[in-house]
Scaffold this motif. Structure first.
Motif, short mmCIF file in Angstrom:
data_model
loop_
_atom_site.label_atom_id
_atom_site.label_comp_id
_atom_site.label_asym_id
_atom_site.label_seq_id
_atom_site.Cartn_x
_atom_site.Cartn_y
_atom_site.Cartn_z
N VAL A 168 33.70 46.29 21.00
CA VAL A 168 34.11 47.07 20.13
C VAL A 168 34.78 48.16 19.93
N ASP A 169 34.03 49.30 21.18
CA ASP A 169 34.48 50.69 21.77
C ASP A 169 36.49 49.87 21.94
N LEU A 170 36.69 48.88 22.54
CA LEU A 170 38.48 48.17 22.40
C LEU A 170 38.81 48.25 21.51
N VAL A 171 38.11 47.26 20.26
CA VAL A 171 38.58 47.02 19.04
C VAL A 171 38.62 48.74 18.68
N VAL A 172 37.55 49.44 18.20
CA VAL A 172 38.47 50.61 17.24
C VAL A 172 39.80 51.51 17.93
N GLU A 173 39.79 51.51 19.47
CA GLU A 173 41.25 52.42 20.58
C GLU A 173 42.24 51.04 19.87
N ARG A 174 41.91 49.89 20.09
CA ARG A 174 43.43 48.79 19.82
C ARG A 174 44.06 49.00 18.42
N THR A 175 43.14 49.25 17.35
CA THR A 175 43.54 49.18 15.93
C THR A 175 43.72 50.45 15.82
#
Ligand SMILES: Cc1cc2nc3c(=O)[nH]c(=O)nc-3n(C[C@H](O)[C@H](O)[C@H](O)COP(=O)(O)OP(=O)(O)OC[C@H]3O[C@@H](n4cnc5c(N)ncnc54)[C@H](O)[C@@H]3O)c2cc1C
Length: 526
Positions: free
Chosen positions: A383-390
């Motif tokens: 989810v850290d990655l999702v937040v960063e990407r989106t």
């Protein structure tokens, strides 16, 4: 959290909500990986959709050994960071869902002073790294104490044992708790809805329930593929992503009456090929597992081989002083596949259990590998990655602090028979009270499965909501008719549909015993 209700009578409306939204995140797969990600993302304030091709936890996440490992094995591999993570995740789960993290003694027999010293050094390090409370630290016992505690253990060649606490869970209920928590935090979740196409801006989901012609085009900024053993198949929906990243390894478990294998602790036994297997007490049963052999094909009901069964039976009989176990004594068995990251040249039991995340050129994020035990930390990373990407506005991760459904104080079931009370609180935690208020028993559980737990078929109740398929006498077949009647009344099943639902479960049970019936009492080399 007690108010969460995942009602399977609202499927049409859920498809409509999936079609209507534009989500920050769409998750493919409702095993522990997808469920953990959906809960975390929704609790951070992201808009989330999750689609599951069959039932929640119908893949590997209902076929594990049901242990929340502290990560001791990673210590032997020298991976201190993983040990720390696993040890602290164990404590977190116990805090947020005590009913799904049952403290239980594990016992490793030792054959020499040197072995005991090595194990103890490992456990000291583990306890330090993991902040294990004083009262829960390991203990070395001599032969006399070992014989007193585990009279069945064959002690020739042993010099004692090490006892240390680990946690047992119910894997399918852990997934369900995360799915329900995700929904309570605003996620739109749906089972029997397979991702059939990737569209570049989301996924097309289609119903997989017989006779239900529903579907939705789900638009999302980012799609996470958490399809477990089916990760490569979902990746292949994108052009140019047809290569194989996973290798699958099959593990089976046999369920025996506790009276037949009356162990007190979870015993770690040495199989003739020097692998460790477990004998785990659970209520009126003891289950034995597991095997670790390569398996071809991502099946929902991976067929065991006769050699798997014989391997476990013979290893158990060698370590414990019990009469040979006949096929007819096996109450149930389950089989599952580990979705491992392929490491050509290694044996199945040598392949790393670490998770990996890949992003395709089209932007699909796929995650596989890993263990049930550290699912929450894995979800946090994704989810850290999702937040960063989106670039979505997100609150801090709170999954370590908020109880899962059922995670509040358990009701007092003092008047109930101990095994029944243990079963009910182990499955439902604080929500056991609602089952009791509704009259307790199969019908009350089956009703709740429909109204609060997203069960759409009888199999959902029998295998994954109630665990009766594996932990009830006679594989819980007696529960099928009353459960079908209770579910049918809510879901509008005709008498024919009820009979078909029962027949499907009976066929699954027959099929799971196919090898046993084909060769009763057959002796083969492990
Ligand atoms: C024998 C065995 C014993 C184990 N014991 C332990 C243990 O004791 N402790 C531990 O920590 N770990 C254990 N594990 C590992 C653990 O069970 C797995 O790592 C974990 O369950 C994997 O979860 P997952 O969500 O990635 O996969 P799954 O649970 O398989 O979930 C993937 C989901 O994706 C769905 N899906 C597939 N295709 C689609 C599609 N097109 N659209 C929508 N959905 C789709 C599937 O239906 C499935 O439900 C064990 C594994 C095995 C096999």
């Amino acid at each position: 959290m007690n108010g969460t209700s995942l009602d399977s009578r609202t499927r049409r409306a859920t498809f409509e909500r999936l079609e209507a939204g534009v989500f920050d995140l769409a998750v493919i797969g409702g095993g522990i990986t997808g469920a953990g990600i959906a809960r975390d993302a929704a609790m951070r304030g992201l808009s989330v959709a999750l689609v599951e091709a069959r039932d929640y936890a119908s893949g590997t996440s209902s076929r594990s050994s049901k242990m929340i490992h502290g990560g001791l094995r990673y210590l032997a591999q020298g991976d201190v960071a993983l040990v720390k993570e696993a040890a602290s995740e164990r404590q977190i789960l116990r805090r947020i869902a005590p009913h799904l993290a049952r403290l239980t003694p594990f016992l490793i027999p030792t054959v020499s002073m040197a072995m005991a010293a090595k194990l103890r050094a490992g456990l000291w390090t583990f306890e330090k790294l993991g902040g294990v409370p004083e009262a829960e630290r390991h203990e070395a016992i001599g032969l006399a104490e070992l014989r007193r505690r585990e009279p069945l253990m064959r002690t020739d060649g042993l010099n004692g044992a090490i006892l240390y606490p680990e946690f047992l869970t119910d894997d399918a209920r852990l997934v369900l708790a995360n799915i329900r928590a995700a929904q309570a935090a605003g996620a739109v979740v749906l089972n029997y809805a397979a991702a059939a196409e990737l569209t570049g801006d989301g996924v097309v989901a289609r119903s997989t329930l017989d006779g239900e012609a529903l579907g939705a085009r789900v638009r999302a900024k980012l799609v996470v593929n958490a399809a477990g053993a089916w990760v490569d198949r979902v990746r292949a929906l994108e052009a140019g992503e047809g290569d194989t990243r996973l290798s699958l390894s099959r593990g089976i478990h046999l369920v025996l009456p506790r009276a037949r294998v009356p162990v007190n602790a979870t015993l770690i036994l040495r199989a003739p090929d020097k692998r460790s297997i477990f004998a785990v007490p659970r209520g009126a049963f003891t289950y034995i597992g597991t095997t670790d052999v390569f398996h071809h094909g991502s099946d929902y009901w991976p067929a065991p081989e006769r050699s798997d069964i014989d391997y476990l039976l013979r290893a158990t009989e060698k370590a414990l002083d019990i009469a040979p176990i006949a096929d007819g004594e096996i109450e149930a068995l389950w089989s599952g596949v580990r979705p491992l990251i392929a490491q050509p040249g290694k044996k199945a039991n040598e392949v790393s259990r670490k998770d990996e995340i890949w992003t395709s050129p089209g932007g699909l994020v796929s995650i596989a590998g890993g263990k049930l035990s550290a699912y929450r930390a894995m979800a946090e990373r994704v989810v850290d990655l999702v937040v960063e990407r989106t670039g979505a506005a997100a609150r801090a991760c709170a999954t370590a602090d908020v109880p899962l459904p059922g995670g509040e104080a358990a009701p007092d079931l003092a008047g109930m028979a101990p095994v029944a009370a243990e079963r009910l609180t182990g499955l439902y935690g604080s929500e056991a009270q609602a089952i009791i208020v509704d009259g307790a028993g199969v019908a009350a559980e089956a009703r709740r499965a429909v109204t609060h737990e997203g069960a759409a078929t009888l199999e959902d109740y029998w295998v994954r909501r109630s665990a009766r398929a594996w932990f009830d006498h006679g594989a819980g077949l007696d529960a099928l008719e009353p459960a079908a009647a209770a579910m049918g009344a809510l879901l509008g099943w005709s008498a024919q549909e009820q009979a078909d639902q029962v027949a499907r479960c009976r066929a699954l049970e027959r099929d799971s015993r196919r090898l046993l019936e084909a060769a009763p009492g057959m002796e083969m080399q492990a």
